[in-house]
Motif scaffolding. Structure first.
Motif, PDB file in Angstrom:
ATOM      1  N   ARG A  69       0.824  -1.207   0.000  1.00 52.86           N
ATOM      2  CA  ARG A  69       0.000   0.000   0.000  1.00 52.86           C
ATOM      3  C   ARG A  69       0.858   1.256   0.000  1.00 52.86           C
ATOM      4  NH1 ARG A  69      -4.519  -1.634   4.481  1.00 52.86           N
ATOM      5  NH2 ARG A  69      -3.932  -3.817   4.256  1.00 52.86           N
ATOM      6  N   LEU A  70       1.949   1.229   0.769  1.00 54.14           N
ATOM      7  CA  LEU A  70       2.856   2.377   0.768  1.00 54.14           C
ATOM      8  C   LEU A  70       3.492   2.560  -0.607  1.00 54.14           C
ATOM      9  CD1 LEU A  70       4.567   1.859   4.235  1.00 54.14           C
ATOM     10  CD2 LEU A  70       2.995   3.711   3.603  1.00 54.14           C
ATOM     11  N   ALA A  71       3.858   1.458  -1.262  1.00 45.73           N
ATOM     12  CA  ALA A  71       4.400   1.552  -2.619  1.00 45.73           C
ATOM     13  C   ALA A  71       3.358   2.111  -3.585  1.00 45.73           C
ATOM     14  CB  ALA A  71       4.880   0.172  -3.081  1.00 45.73           C
ATOM     15  N   THR A  72       2.091   1.784  -3.340  1.00 45.40           N
ATOM     16  CA  THR A  72       1.003   2.307  -4.173  1.00 45.40           C
ATOM     17  C   THR A  72       0.872   3.817  -3.998  1.00 45.40           C
ATOM     18  OG1 THR A  72      -0.166   0.195  -4.020  1.00 45.40           O
ATOM     19  CG2 THR A  72      -1.456   2.116  -4.684  1.00 45.40           C
ATOM     20  N   VAL A  82      -2.674  11.997  -3.327  1.00 42.47           N
ATOM     21  CA  VAL A  82      -2.900  10.823  -2.495  1.00 42.47           C
ATOM     22  C   VAL A  82      -2.896  11.223  -1.024  1.00 42.47           C
ATOM     23  CG1 VAL A  82      -2.171   8.469  -1.937  1.00 42.47           C
ATOM     24  CG2 VAL A  82      -1.701   9.409  -4.193  1.00 42.47           C
ATOM     25  N   GLY A  83      -3.831  10.681  -0.279  1.00 47.08           N
ATOM     26  CA  GLY A  83      -3.862  10.844   1.162  1.00 47.08           C
ATOM     27  C   GLY A  83      -3.823   9.491   1.836  1.00 47.08           C
ATOM     28  N   VAL A  84      -3.609   9.493   3.135  1.00 45.26           N
ATOM     29  CA  VAL A  84      -3.632   8.255   3.901  1.00 45.26           C
ATOM     30  C   VAL A  84      -4.775   8.330   4.905  1.00 45.26           C
ATOM     31  CG1 VAL A  84      -1.979   9.113   5.623  1.00 45.26           C
ATOM     32  CG2 VAL A  84      -2.319   6.653   5.356  1.00 45.26           C
ATOM     33  N   LEU A  85      -5.503   7.246   5.018  1.00 49.36           N
ATOM     34  CA  LEU A  85      -6.592   7.120   5.984  1.00 49.36           C
ATOM     35  C   LEU A  85      -6.212   6.022   6.964  1.00 49.36           C
ATOM     36  CD1 LEU A  85      -9.475   7.939   6.861  1.00 49.36           C
ATOM     37  CD2 LEU A  85     -10.345   6.204   5.276  1.00 49.36           C
ATOM     38  N   VAL A  86      -5.909   6.391   8.197  1.00 45.98           N
ATOM     39  CA  VAL A  86      -5.582   5.398   9.223  1.00 45.98           C
ATOM     40  C   VAL A  86      -6.908   4.905   9.783  1.00 45.98           C
ATOM     41  CG1 VAL A  86      -4.250   4.924  11.303  1.00 45.98           C
ATOM     42  CG2 VAL A  86      -3.503   6.727   9.735  1.00 45.98           C
ATOM     43  N   ALA A 129      -5.425  -0.571  21.841  1.00 51.37           N
ATOM     44  CA  ALA A 129      -4.624  -1.658  22.418  1.00 51.37           C
ATOM     45  C   ALA A 129      -4.167  -2.681  21.393  1.00 51.37           C
ATOM     46  CB  ALA A 129      -5.375  -2.348  23.555  1.00 51.37           C
ATOM     47  N   ILE A 130      -4.420  -2.426  20.093  1.00 54.98           N
ATOM     48  CA  ILE A 130      -3.931  -3.326  19.049  1.00 54.98           C
ATOM     49  C   ILE A 130      -3.162  -2.549  17.985  1.00 54.98           C
ATOM     50  CG2 ILE A 130      -4.574  -4.917  17.187  1.00 54.98           C
ATOM     51  CD1 ILE A 130      -6.749  -6.006  18.912  1.00 54.98           C
ATOM     52  N   THR A 131      -3.738  -1.484  17.441  1.00 55.32           N
ATOM     53  CA  THR A 131      -3.046  -0.715  16.406  1.00 55.32           C
ATOM     54  C   THR A 131      -2.802   0.744  16.772  1.00 55.32           C
ATOM     55  OG1 THR A 131      -5.044   0.028  15.223  1.00 55.32           O
ATOM     56  CG2 THR A 131      -4.170  -2.153  14.642  1.00 55.32           C
ATOM     57  N   ASP A 132      -3.385   1.237  17.848  1.00 55.46           N
ATOM     58  CA  ASP A 132      -3.270   2.676  18.127  1.00 55.46           C
ATOM     59  C   ASP A 132      -1.824   3.105  18.353  1.00 55.46           C
ATOM     60  OD1 ASP A 132      -2.972   3.193  21.399  1.00 55.46           O
ATOM     61  OD2 ASP A 132      -3.871   1.273  20.874  1.00 55.46           O
ATOM     62  N   SER A 133      -0.965   2.200  18.823  1.00 51.70           N
ATOM     63  CA  SER A 133       0.437   2.550  19.047  1.00 51.70           C
ATOM     64  C   SER A 133       1.177   2.856  17.745  1.00 51.70           C
ATOM     65  CB  SER A 133       1.151   1.412  19.782  1.00 51.70           C
ATOM     66  OG  SER A 133       1.145   0.224  19.002  1.00 51.70           O
ATOM     67  N   GLU A 134       0.618   2.443  16.599  1.00 46.15           N
ATOM     68  CA  GLU A 134       1.266   2.640  15.309  1.00 46.15           C
ATOM     69  C   GLU A 134       0.851   3.942  14.624  1.00 46.15           C
ATOM     70  OE1 GLU A 134       1.818  -0.840  12.675  1.00 46.15           O
ATOM     71  OE2 GLU A 134       0.346  -1.817  13.961  1.00 46.15           O
ATOM     72  N   LEU A 135       0.013   4.721  15.227  1.00 46.00           N
ATOM     73  CA  LEU A 135      -0.558   5.893  14.568  1.00 46.00           C
ATOM     74  C   LEU A 135       0.523   6.786  13.953  1.00 46.00           C
ATOM     75  CD1 LEU A 135      -3.096   7.538  13.924  1.00 46.00           C
ATOM     76  CD2 LEU A 135      -2.858   8.629  16.162  1.00 46.00           C
ATOM     77  N   GLU A 136       1.499   7.186  14.760  1.00 46.73           N
ATOM     78  CA  GLU A 136       2.548   8.089  14.264  1.00 46.73           C
ATOM     79  C   GLU A 136       3.414   7.410  13.200  1.00 46.73           C
ATOM     80  OE1 GLU A 136       1.371   9.498  18.340  1.00 46.73           O
ATOM     81  OE2 GLU A 136       1.861   7.556  17.437  1.00 46.73           O
ATOM     82  N   ALA A 137       3.722   6.130  13.391  1.00 45.50           N
ATOM     83  CA  ALA A 137       4.570   5.418  12.430  1.00 45.50           C
ATOM     84  C   ALA A 137       3.895   5.305  11.066  1.00 45.50           C
ATOM     85  CB  ALA A 137       4.919   4.029  12.967  1.00 45.50           C
ATOM     86  N   ILE A 138       2.589   5.065  11.057  1.00 47.34           N
ATOM     87  CA  ILE A 138       1.863   4.983   9.787  1.00 47.34           C
ATOM     88  C   ILE A 138       1.897   6.330   9.075  1.00 47.34           C
ATOM     89  CG2 ILE A 138      -0.412   4.666   8.746  1.00 47.34           C
ATOM     90  CD1 ILE A 138      -1.002   2.627  10.959  1.00 47.34           C
ATOM     91  N   LEU A 139       1.666   7.408   9.816  1.00 43.60           N
ATOM     92  CA  LEU A 139       1.687   8.738   9.213  1.00 43.60           C
ATOM     93  C   LEU A 139       3.077   9.070   8.665  1.00 43.60           C
ATOM     94  CD1 LEU A 139      -0.484  10.782  11.754  1.00 43.60           C
ATOM     95  CD2 LEU A 139      -1.176   9.837   9.539  1.00 43.60           C
ATOM     96  N   GLU A 140       4.114   8.725   9.406  1.00 38.68           N
ATOM     97  CA  GLU A 140       5.479   8.996   8.951  1.00 38.68           C
ATOM     98  C   GLU A 140       5.786   8.236   7.665  1.00 38.68           C
ATOM     99  OE1 GLU A 140       7.871   7.919  12.271  1.00 38.68           O
ATOM    100  OE2 GLU A 140       7.245   9.644  13.492  1.00 38.68           O
ATOM    101  N   ALA A 141       5.429   6.958   7.630  1.00 35.40           N
ATOM    102  CA  ALA A 141       5.701   6.146   6.440  1.00 35.40           C
ATOM    103  C   ALA A 141       4.927   6.664   5.232  1.00 35.40           C
ATOM    104  CB  ALA A 141       5.351   4.685   6.713  1.00 35.40           C
ATOM    105  N   ALA A 142       3.664   7.030   5.445  1.00 41.12           N
ATOM    106  CA  ALA A 142       2.849   7.534   4.340  1.00 41.12           C
ATOM    107  C   ALA A 142       3.399   8.848   3.803  1.00 41.12           C
ATOM    108  CB  ALA A 142       1.404   7.719   4.804  1.00 41.12           C
ATOM    109  N   ARG A 143       3.855   9.710   4.720  1.00 40.78           N
ATOM    110  CA  ARG A 143       4.422  10.997   4.288  1.00 40.78           C
ATOM    111  C   ARG A 143       5.700  10.786   3.490  1.00 40.78           C
ATOM    112  NH1 ARG A 143       3.252  15.660   2.337  1.00 40.78           N
ATOM    113  NH2 ARG A 143       4.259  17.476   3.284  1.00 40.78           N
ATOM    114  N   GLU A 144       6.537   9.852   3.927  1.00 35.79           N
ATOM    115  CA  GLU A 144       7.775   9.552   3.216  1.00 35.79           C
ATOM    116  C   GLU A 144       7.508   9.057   1.803  1.00 35.79           C
ATOM    117  OE1 GLU A 144       9.804   6.739   5.598  1.00 35.79           O
ATOM    118  OE2 GLU A 144      10.362   8.175   7.176  1.00 35.79           O
ATOM    119  N   HIS A 145       6.371   8.400   1.607  1.00 38.13           N
ATOM    120  CA  HIS A 145       6.037   7.858   0.283  1.00 38.13           C
ATOM    121  C   HIS A 145       5.220   8.834  -0.563  1.00 38.13           C
ATOM    122  CE1 HIS A 145       7.429   4.120   2.123  1.00 38.13           C
ATOM    123  NE2 HIS A 145       7.477   3.597   0.916  1.00 38.13           N
TER     124      HIS A 145
END
Length: 367
Positions: free
Chosen positions: A224-227, A238-242, A248-264
């Motif tokens: 998806r990031l490559a896309t 292109v935008g990212v929708l988290v 307690a399962i994915t909320d800890s990844e919020l910042e990491a997902i945004l960073e990766a999406a911005r880099e791409h």
């Protein structure tokens, strides 16, 4: 269409390649089937005998209309088109699962295995756009189910709809988890040059193993990031929708997902909290018990804290973001990361270029 002797009931193990683990009953279903053991292991034998084969079955459907109107203040679009019913991606958390109950099918495994393709969707869209009373506003393409789910490769309904929109210079937005969207860059790139299209990639987690359990037939997170990168390189906004953010399962990844999406190359970002309408509550609880039994109670406790003490609150204004301290914390984290990474708004879509399609004429293109 419905297999009436399918065994229902709590699942004891996950189904490989599927998000849901059982045929959860729909809220409109009048007939229910339960298996009972007579003490001679008959339950196990009967379950194996009646267990349905879980290949994906697609049925062609002739739609009467395809443009759905929306009046929710929580959503930025006021009309949408869905090429399919059901979704093979199998995302266990999908808010659209309960819609399968209207077809007398299970929002559980039926939703991801018994699919319907609206084969006349492009024809019906063309007729709608040609009406003298039609007023152009951006169309959200594939919202209730993903327009770029795997069956799109064979059926091509989304591609046909996009061809009509491109021909009429009608603006549209797309939300997808599917890398197949890049197949249509020959349409999307020229539309983007005219301000007619934007795409959001939905990214729930960067963990491949977790993604395989929650959204088994969607593109992997790195794909998806490559896309995002491929679309950006082609000039498509292109935008990212988290979505969804799962406590307690994915909320800890919020910042990491945004960073990766911005880099791409993502320009904009948004998020939606986990939503559990209707039968989805049971499907989600079953998935938690199968995959995270040690924290299932904690996850649901946090969900209820954000939903006014209930599993779900459908009230406008809070259903997407929740309320309470934990919801406020997620909102603050998201806002801070969004500012730090330089995310902004998506470019506005241009409705001024719209040209209604010409109605069919016995004289063809002579007049």
């Amino acid at each position: 269409m419905r297999i009436r002797n399918k065994p229902h009931g709590p699942a004891t193990e996950a189904v490989r390649g599927r998000g849901s683990a059982s045929f959860v009953d729909g809220r409109f279903q009048k007939q229910q089937v339960r298996l009972e053991d007579d003490g001679w292991d008959s339950l196990h034998a009967l379950a194996e005998e009646q267990a349905p084969r879980l290949e994906t079955v697609v049925t062609a459907e002739q739609a009467r209309t395809v443009v759905s109107r929306n009046q929710s203040p929580d959503i930025r679009f006021d009309q949408s088109v869905n090429p399919y019913r059901g979704c093979e991606h199998g995302c266990v958390y999908c808010f659209a699962r309960p819609s399968h109950a209207y077809l007398d099918l299970s929002p559980g495994l039926d939703f991801e295995t018994r699919l319907f393709a609206k084969t006349n969707a492009a024809e019906r869209l063309r007729a709608e756009l040609a009406k003298p009373s039609y007023r152009c506003s951006p169309i959200a393409l594939g919202i209730n189910t993903d327009g770029y789910q795997p069956i799109e490769r064979d059926w091509g309904v989304t591609r046909q709809l996009l061809e009509v929109l491109a021909e009429c210079r009608h603006p549209c937005s797309i939300v997808t988890k599917g890398a197949l969207v890049t197949r249509d860059l020959d349409l999307l790139a020229p539309m983007a040059e005219q301000g007619l299209v934007s795409v959001y990639l939905s990214i729930t987690t960067l963990d491949n193993r977790l993604s395989a359990r929650m959204e088994p037939r969607a593109a992997a997170p790195h794909t998806r990031l490559a896309t995002v990168h491929k679309l950006t390189e082609a000039g498509v906004p292109v935008g990212v929708l988290v979505a969804p953010v799962v406590p307690a399962i994915t909320d800890s990844e919020l910042e990491a997902i945004l960073e990766a999406a911005r880099e791409h190359g993502a320009l904009s970002a948004s998020y939606v909290l986990l939503r559990l309408p209707h039968e989805l509550k049971e499907i989600w609880r079953e998935w938690l018990q199968l995959h995270y039994p040690d924290r299932a109670a904690h996850v649901m406790s946090l969900v209820r804290q954000m939903r006014g003490g209930r599993d779900y609150d459908s009230a406008f204004g809070t259903r997407m973001r929740g309320q309470g301290p934990f919801a406020d914390l997620i909102a603050a984290r998201f806002a801070r990361a969004r500012r730090r990474l330089g995310f902004g708004p998506m470019p506005a879509l241009d409705c001024s270029r719209f040209t209604p399609p010409r109605p069919d004429s016995p004289q063809g293109e002579l007049f």
